[in-house]
Write a protein that holds these residues in place. Structure first.
Motif, PDB file in Angstrom:
ATOM      1  N   ILE A  70       0.839  -1.207   0.000  1.00  0.00           N
ATOM      2  CA  ILE A  70       0.000   0.000   0.000  1.00  0.00           C
ATOM      3  C   ILE A  70       0.875   1.259   0.000  1.00  0.00           C
ATOM      4  N   CYS A  71       2.080   1.147   0.520  1.00  0.00           N
ATOM      5  CA  CYS A  71       2.986   2.303   0.572  1.00  0.00           C
ATOM      6  C   CYS A  71       3.413   2.759  -0.824  1.00  0.00           C
ATOM      7  N   HIS A  72       3.422   1.854  -1.779  1.00  0.00           N
ATOM      8  CA  HIS A  72       3.881   2.189  -3.134  1.00  0.00           C
ATOM      9  C   HIS A  72       2.800   2.905  -3.955  1.00  0.00           C
ATOM     10  N   VAL A  73       1.583   2.925  -3.470  1.00  0.00           N
ATOM     11  CA  VAL A  73       0.488   3.550  -4.217  1.00  0.00           C
ATOM     12  C   VAL A  73       0.689   5.062  -4.318  1.00  0.00           C
ATOM     13  N   ALA A  74       1.039   5.712  -3.212  1.00  0.00           N
ATOM     14  CA  ALA A  74       1.175   7.173  -3.205  1.00  0.00           C
ATOM     15  C   ALA A  74       2.237   7.674  -4.189  1.00  0.00           C
ATOM     16  N   PRO A  75       3.451   7.118  -4.177  1.00  0.00           N
ATOM     17  CA  PRO A  75       4.426   7.617  -5.155  1.00  0.00           C
ATOM     18  C   PRO A  75       4.002   7.379  -6.599  1.00  0.00           C
ATOM     19  N   ILE A  76       3.394   6.238  -6.875  1.00  0.00           N
ATOM     20  CA  ILE A  76       2.955   5.944  -8.246  1.00  0.00           C
ATOM     21  C   ILE A  76       1.871   6.925  -8.670  1.00  0.00           C
ATOM     22  N   LEU A  77       0.919   7.196  -7.779  1.00  0.00           N
ATOM     23  CA  LEU A  77      -0.103   8.195  -8.094  1.00  0.00           C
ATOM     24  C   LEU A  77       0.519   9.575  -8.300  1.00  0.00           C
ATOM     25  N   TYR A  78       1.564   9.863  -7.536  1.00  0.00           N
ATOM     26  CA  TYR A  78       2.236  11.163  -7.682  1.00  0.00           C
ATOM     27  C   TYR A  78       2.936  11.262  -9.035  1.00  0.00           C
ATOM     28  N   TYR A  79       3.502  10.153  -9.515  1.00  0.00           N
ATOM     29  CA  TYR A  79       4.108  10.156 -10.854  1.00  0.00           C
ATOM     30  C   TYR A  79       3.032  10.427 -11.908  1.00  0.00           C
ATOM     31  N   VAL A  80       1.885   9.754 -11.776  1.00  0.00           N
ATOM     32  CA  VAL A  80       0.779   9.954 -12.720  1.00  0.00           C
ATOM     33  C   VAL A  80       0.315  11.411 -12.664  1.00  0.00           C
ATOM     34  N   TYR A  81       0.204  11.948 -11.464  1.00  0.00           N
ATOM     35  CA  TYR A  81      -0.183  13.353 -11.284  1.00  0.00           C
ATOM     36  C   TYR A  81       0.763  14.281 -12.044  1.00  0.00           C
ATOM     37  N   ASN A  82       2.062  14.025 -11.939  1.00  0.00           N
ATOM     38  CA  ASN A  82       3.038  14.883 -12.622  1.00  0.00           C
ATOM     39  C   ASN A  82       2.972  14.742 -14.135  1.00  0.00           C
ATOM     40  N   VAL A  83       2.732  13.540 -14.627  1.00  0.00           N
ATOM     41  CA  VAL A  83       2.593  13.352 -16.073  1.00  0.00           C
ATOM     42  C   VAL A  83       1.353  14.076 -16.580  1.00  0.00           C
ATOM     43  N   LEU A  84       0.243  13.943 -15.859  1.00  0.00           N
ATOM     44  CA  LEU A  84      -0.976  14.645 -16.259  1.00  0.00           C
ATOM     45  C   LEU A  84      -0.799  16.160 -16.184  1.00  0.00           C
ATOM     46  N   SER A  85       0.007  16.621 -15.255  1.00  0.00           N
ATOM     47  CA  SER A  85       0.267  18.057 -15.147  1.00  0.00           C
ATOM     48  C   SER A  85       0.947  18.592 -16.403  1.00  0.00           C
ATOM     49  N   VAL A  86       1.810  17.784 -16.993  1.00  0.00           N
ATOM     50  CA  VAL A  86       2.476  18.194 -18.231  1.00  0.00           C
ATOM     51  C   VAL A  86       1.439  18.385 -19.333  1.00  0.00           C
ATOM     52  N   PHE A  87       0.513  17.422 -19.455  1.00  0.00           N
ATOM     53  CA  PHE A  87      -0.528  17.541 -20.476  1.00  0.00           C
ATOM     54  C   PHE A  87      -1.455  18.728 -20.188  1.00  0.00           C
ATOM     55  N   TYR A  88      -1.709  18.980 -18.917  1.00  0.00           N
ATOM     56  CA  TYR A  88      -2.537  20.113 -18.525  1.00  0.00           C
ATOM     57  C   TYR A  88      -1.884  21.428 -18.963  1.00  0.00           C
ATOM     58  N   VAL A  89      -0.608  21.565 -18.683  1.00  0.00           N
ATOM     59  CA  VAL A  89       0.115  22.784 -19.070  1.00  0.00           C
ATOM     60  C   VAL A  89       0.169  22.906 -20.592  1.00  0.00           C
ATOM     61  N   MET A  90       0.390  21.784 -21.270  1.00  0.00           N
ATOM     62  CA  MET A  90       0.426  21.825 -22.739  1.00  0.00           C
ATOM     63  C   MET A  90      -0.925  22.255 -23.304  1.00  0.00           C
ATOM     64  N   SER A  91      -2.018  21.790 -22.710  1.00  0.00           N
ATOM     65  CA  SER A  91      -3.334  22.190 -23.211  1.00  0.00           C
ATOM     66  C   SER A  91      -3.592  23.667 -22.942  1.00  0.00           C
ATOM     67  N   LEU A  92      -3.066  24.188 -21.839  1.00  0.00           N
ATOM     68  CA  LEU A  92      -3.204  25.617 -21.558  1.00  0.00           C
ATOM     69  C   LEU A  92      -2.387  26.464 -22.521  1.00  0.00           C
ATOM     70  N   ILE A  93      -1.218  25.968 -22.889  1.00  0.00           N
ATOM     71  CA  ILE A  93      -0.371  26.702 -23.836  1.00  0.00           C
ATOM     72  C   ILE A  93      -0.997  26.680 -25.228  1.00  0.00           C
ATOM     73  N   ALA A  94      -1.527  25.514 -25.611  1.00  0.00           N
ATOM     74  CA  ALA A  94      -2.121  25.386 -26.944  1.00  0.00           C
ATOM     75  C   ALA A  94      -3.390  26.224 -27.079  1.00  0.00           C
ATOM     76  N   HIS A  95      -4.180  26.254 -26.033  1.00  0.00           N
ATOM     77  CA  HIS A  95      -5.447  27.005 -26.053  1.00  0.00           C
ATOM     78  C   HIS A  95      -5.554  27.809 -24.763  1.00  0.00           C
ATOM     79  N   PRO A  96      -5.003  29.021 -24.741  1.00  0.00           N
ATOM     80  CA  PRO A  96      -5.005  29.803 -23.496  1.00  0.00           C
ATOM     81  C   PRO A  96      -6.401  30.167 -22.989  1.00  0.00           C
TER      82      PRO A  96
END
Length: 149
Positions: A70-96
């Motif tokens: 169960i301890c490994h769930v938090a870091p893995i979710l945090y990695y997913v969060y950071n990857v999604l953040s990249v796509f979020y920023v890219m979508s903001l840049i593409a369409h402000p």
């Protein structure tokens, strides 16, 4: 009473559970503080990267101390969060202008952040349950290691 001296490797092994527990507490607290700071308009450029590095270190420490799965769930979710953040920023840049994709990614990221924080606290509890003497072991190891120097 003479304290038995220990090597640096023994010191690292004996203090690892407490350090993993401490990181499991400090990472979500730092994420909450970071979120609040950003919410109020403060720019904290390097803080997110520093927290991410600590998350990786903590994940490695979980592996070293053979923490519950169960301890490994938090870091893995945090990695997913950071990857999604990249796509979020890219979508903001593409369409402000406000767009549906950015809004959906923002909501998903917020939900993931809440899950990351919750699972880090769950991980801290699991480590505390697995190593009930971690604080005492940590203090003893620090004294024994400092006595060596």
């Amino acid at each position: 009473m003479e304290i038995e001296k220990i090597t640096k490797q023994d010191y690292k092994e004996k203090t690892a559970p407490y350090r993993a527990w401490l990181n499991s507490i400090s990472i979500p607290v730092a994420l909450i503080v970071l979120f609040i700071a950003v919410f109020f308009g403060f720019t904290v450029n390097a803080a997110g990267m520093i927290i991410f590095v600590f998350a990786i270190i903590t994940h490695v420490n979980y592996k070293k101390i053979q923490a519950p799965k169960i301890c490994h769930v938090a870091p893995i979710l945090y990695y997913v969060y950071n990857v999604l953040s990249v796509f979020y920023v890219m979508s903001l840049i593409a369409h402000p202008e406000v767009n549906l994709t950015a809004a959906i990614l923002s909501l998903i990221n917020f939900a993931l952040l809440i899950l990351v924080i919750a699972f880090y606290f769950v991980a801290a509890q699991a480590i505390k349950k697995q190593f009930p003497r971690m604080k005492e072991d940590y203090n003893e190891a620090v004294q024994a290691y400092k006595g060596k120097k």
